[in-house]
Design an enzyme around this catalytic site. Sequence first.
Site, short mmCIF file in Angstrom:
data_model
loop_
_atom_site.label_atom_id
_atom_site.label_comp_id
_atom_site.label_asym_id
_atom_site.label_seq_id
_atom_site.Cartn_x
_atom_site.Cartn_y
_atom_site.Cartn_z
N ALA A 1 0.86 -1.09 -0.01
CA ALA A 1 -0.09 0.07 -0.02
C ALA A 1 1.00 1.18 0.03
CB ALA A 1 -1.06 0.08 1.34
N GLY A 2 0.48 2.11 -0.99
CA GLY A 2 1.16 3.29 -0.94
C GLY A 2 0.53 4.52 -1.77
N GLN B 1 13.69 11.66 -6.70
CA GLN B 1 12.83 11.99 -7.94
C GLN B 1 12.35 13.65 -7.59
OE1 GLN B 1 11.96 11.06 -10.95
NE2 GLN B 1 10.52 12.72 -11.00
N TYR C 1 7.95 10.90 -0.81
CA TYR C 1 7.76 9.46 -1.22
C TYR C 1 9.14 8.67 -1.29
CZ TYR C 1 6.21 5.85 -4.84
OH TYR C 1 5.81 4.55 -5.22
N GLY D 1 9.97 0.17 -11.43
CA GLY D 1 10.02 1.51 -12.14
C GLY D 1 9.13 2.01 -12.30
N TYR D 2 8.56 2.66 -13.23
CA TYR D 2 7.33 3.23 -13.70
C TYR D 2 6.58 2.41 -14.22
CZ TYR D 2 9.00 7.86 -12.34
OH TYR D 2 9.32 9.01 -11.66
N ILE D 3 5.58 1.98 -13.58
CA ILE D 3 4.56 0.79 -14.13
C ILE D 3 3.23 1.48 -14.53
CG2 ILE D 3 3.42 -1.47 -13.22
CD1 ILE D 3 6.57 -1.42 -13.13
N1 CAA Z 1 12.91 16.92 -13.55
C1 CAA Z 1 13.09 18.25 -13.75
N2 CAA Z 1 12.37 19.29 -13.78
C2 CAA Z 1 10.97 18.84 -13.86
C3 CAA Z 1 10.41 17.38 -13.60
C4 CAA Z 1 11.33 16.56 -13.45
N3 CAA Z 1 11.04 15.07 -13.43
N4 CAA Z 1 9.02 17.52 -13.44
C5 CAA Z 1 8.82 18.81 -13.61
N5 CAA Z 1 10.06 19.46 -13.77
C6 CAA Z 1 9.82 20.95 -13.81
C7 CAA Z 1 9.01 21.77 -14.94
O1 CAA Z 1 9.43 21.47 -16.14
C8 CAA Z 1 8.64 22.96 -14.33
O2 CAA Z 1 9.77 23.77 -14.89
P1 CAA Z 1 9.82 25.36 -15.27
O3 CAA Z 1 9.16 26.13 -13.92
O4 CAA Z 1 11.07 25.71 -15.60
O5 CAA Z 1 8.73 25.35 -16.37
C9 CAA Z 1 8.71 22.82 -12.88
O6 CAA Z 1 9.48 21.68 -12.58
C10 CAA Z 1 7.48 22.63 -12.47
O7 CAA Z 1 7.28 23.57 -11.46
P2 CAA Z 1 5.93 23.92 -11.04
O8 CAA Z 1 6.19 24.77 -9.76
O9 CAA Z 1 4.80 24.32 -12.11
O10 CAA Z 1 5.30 22.48 -10.70
P3 CAA Z 1 4.07 22.00 -10.00
O11 CAA Z 1 3.95 22.59 -8.52
O12 CAA Z 1 3.04 22.47 -10.76
O13 CAA Z 1 4.37 20.62 -9.55
C11 CAA Z 1 4.69 18.53 -10.53
C12 CAA Z 1 4.17 19.63 -10.76
C13 CAA Z 1 4.26 17.69 -9.34
C14 CAA Z 1 6.34 18.42 -10.17
C15 CAA Z 1 4.44 17.40 -11.81
O14 CAA Z 1 5.14 17.81 -12.81
C16 CAA Z 1 4.74 15.87 -11.77
O15 CAA Z 1 3.95 15.19 -11.16
N6 CAA Z 1 5.82 15.42 -12.08
C17 CAA Z 1 6.15 14.06 -11.91
C18 CAA Z 1 6.79 13.34 -10.85
C19 CAA Z 1 6.78 12.20 -10.67
O16 CAA Z 1 7.76 11.70 -11.57
N7 CAA Z 1 6.50 11.23 -9.79
C20 CAA Z 1 6.31 9.90 -9.71
C21 CAA Z 1 5.12 9.63 -9.63
S1 CAA Z 1 4.93 7.51 -10.07
C22 CAA Z 1 5.31 6.96 -8.63
O17 CAA Z 1 5.86 7.69 -7.79
C23 CAA Z 1 5.42 5.54 -8.72
C24 CAA Z 1 6.84 5.01 -8.48
O18 CAA Z 1 7.20 4.33 -7.45
C25 CAA Z 1 7.83 5.08 -9.71
#
Ligand code: CAA
Length: 241
Positions: free
Chosen positions: A83-84, A141, A147, A178-180
Amino acid sequence: MARVALVTGGSRGIGEAISKRLKADGYEVAATYAGNDEAAAAFTKETGIKTYKWNVADYDASKAGIEQVEADLGPIDVVVANAGITRDAPFHKMTPQQWKEVIDTNLTGVFNTVHPVWPGMRERKFGRVIVISSINGQKGQFAQVNYAATKAGDLGIIKSLAQEGARAGITANAVCPGYIGTEMVRAIPEKVLNEVIIPQIPAGRLGEPEEIARCVAFLASDDAGFINGSTISANGAQFFV
Ligand code: CAA
């Protein structure tokens, strides 16, 4: 007699695939869920796997729930702490509430799930503890300070439990997906997923939940008895430890 397996978060996402796979392998499976009654009912209808509702962040609820599972199915031999939740935000925007919710569910939830079953495993001299960590606990990340901290914490938990359980026939291992292609990953903004994340995966695709379930099935099996304190990474070559 069939071994009994408990899968937290076992009615959806990766957990659903794990529950189904363990059932197919002959285990008596109990799947927990936190809130989505409809999904749980549909899951039970489809699979015949019994579901139990409790919040893994709550120790007393976990203990009581586990007692109920053991009364219904027998002593738990295999526990899969799956669970997560995510509450992603760049660190400068992350609220104490987002930090706390993720720590309580993903990290304290592992303690709350494993601690009540541990004494029985020690007594019976057999147990399999499998924790679903993440690639993001290995590499960190962007937007996941909370997380990633919990998923890295999972690796500390299994390495410690492995040392404590080894002489009692208990193994403790982690899988780092990884990403699923689950709801959790599909909740990432589409542009970020397609333009940032998928291009980082040499396999060129998201993983399938069943690919993680197969790792869990192996770690649960007798064949994996000497594998203890280890991590299986299943991430399409996105990251190497
Ligand atoms: N690496 C580098 N930069 C990133 C990035 C990343 N992975 N993701 C977003 N950014 C950058 C954007 O390009 C943007 O840059 P600019 O300001 O220069 O345009 C900036 O970060 C976004 O800033 P915001 O203030 O607009 O961000 P926000 O408050 O709207 O948040 C976010 C957006 C939550 C980061 C969204 O982009 C997001 O969800 N990113 C993915 C995060 C992620 O990978 N989560 C994993 C989920 S899956 C999981 O967790 C399962 C597992 O175990 C693998």
